[in-house]
Design a protein around this motif. Structure first.
Motif, PDB file in Angstrom:
ATOM      1  N   ASP A  71      -0.518  13.276  -4.425  1.00 16.78           N
ATOM      2  CA  ASP A  71      -0.731  11.840  -4.250  1.00 16.78           C
ATOM      3  C   ASP A  71      -2.222  11.539  -4.310  1.00 16.78           C
ATOM      4  O   ASP A  71      -2.886  11.365  -3.298  1.00 16.78           O
ATOM      5  N   ARG A  72      -2.754  11.464  -5.511  1.00 14.12           N
ATOM      6  CA  ARG A  72      -4.183  11.261  -5.718  1.00 14.12           C
ATOM      7  C   ARG A  72      -4.603   9.802  -5.529  1.00 14.12           C
ATOM      8  O   ARG A  72      -5.768   9.491  -5.508  1.00 14.12           O
ATOM      9  N   SER A 106      -3.932   7.970  -2.890  1.00  9.68           N
ATOM     10  CA  SER A 106      -4.117   7.635  -1.477  1.00  9.68           C
ATOM     11  C   SER A 106      -4.901   8.729  -0.746  1.00  9.68           C
ATOM     12  O   SER A 106      -4.371   9.385   0.144  1.00  9.68           O
ATOM     13  N   PRO A 107      -6.167   8.924  -1.091  1.00 10.64           N
ATOM     14  CA  PRO A 107      -6.932   9.964  -0.396  1.00 10.64           C
ATOM     15  C   PRO A 107      -7.248   9.544   1.038  1.00 10.64           C
ATOM     16  O   PRO A 107      -7.311   8.360   1.362  1.00 10.64           O
ATOM     17  N   ARG A 148     -12.754  14.207   0.697  1.00 11.28           N
ATOM     18  CA  ARG A 148     -11.416  13.626   0.611  1.00 11.28           C
ATOM     19  C   ARG A 148     -10.365  14.720   0.685  1.00 11.28           C
ATOM     20  O   ARG A 148     -10.608  15.854   0.300  1.00 11.28           O
ATOM     21  N   TRP A 197      -5.858  15.074   0.077  1.00 12.36           N
ATOM     22  CA  TRP A 197      -4.676  14.423  -0.432  1.00 12.36           C
ATOM     23  C   TRP A 197      -3.428  15.098   0.103  1.00 12.36           C
ATOM     24  O   TRP A 197      -3.458  16.268   0.493  1.00 12.36           O
ATOM     25  N   GLU A 234      -0.140  16.906  -0.799  1.00 12.90           N
ATOM     26  CA  GLU A 234       0.427  17.661  -1.912  1.00 12.90           C
ATOM     27  C   GLU A 234       1.899  17.893  -1.596  1.00 12.90           C
ATOM     28  O   GLU A 234       2.238  18.436  -0.551  1.00 12.90           O
ATOM     29  N   TRP A 245      -1.477  18.864   3.560  1.00 12.67           N
ATOM     30  CA  TRP A 245      -2.763  18.298   3.170  1.00 12.67           C
ATOM     31  C   TRP A 245      -3.494  19.289   2.265  1.00 12.67           C
ATOM     32  O   TRP A 245      -3.407  20.490   2.458  1.00 12.67           O
ATOM     33  N   SER A 246      -4.233  18.768   1.316  1.00  9.70           N
ATOM     34  CA  SER A 246      -4.951  19.625   0.368  1.00  9.70           C
ATOM     35  C   SER A 246      -5.928  20.565   1.065  1.00  9.70           C
ATOM     36  O   SER A 246      -6.161  21.670   0.587  1.00  9.70           O
TER      37      SER A 246
END
Length: 99
Positions: free
Chosen positions: A39-40, A42-43, A51, A53, A55, A68-69
């Motif tokens: 979901d790029r 909505s960082p 930031r 994202w 995943e 979370w990334s």
């Protein structure tokens, strides 16, 4: 499913947040998932203006999960340090012919 698609997959709505960045059902890693979506759009901003994202992964066992990334375990390439000219043994003056 394209991981960077602007359109989210339907299965992300039933995804659960996983602890340990692996499937909460079978403990499989994200690299073995059948599908992934990031979901790029909505960082979330964290310290130092970094930031992260969400995943989303659809595991081989059929469980949809997300993390979370910044929770992802580092891979072999993340261990490499960035280039720092002050730490370099390269003598630029000699290299470029300035003696």
């Amino acid at each position: 499913m394209e991981a960077f698609s602007p359109t989210p997959p339907d299965w992300r709505e039933i995804a659960t947040h996983a602890e340990g960045f692996c499937c909460p059902n079978c403990r499989a890693s994200s690299s073995t998932a059948n599908a992934a979506w990031i979901d790029r759009r909505s960082p979330v901003f964290v310290e130092n203006r970094k930031r992260k994202w969400q995943e989303f992964y659809l595991c081989q066992c059929g469980k949809a999960w997300w993390g979370w990334s910044d929770e992802r375990t580092p891979n072999e390439f993340a261990e490499r340090s960035t280039y720092n000219s002050e730490d370099s043994d390269l003598d630029y003056d000699s290299f470029f012919g300035y003696f």
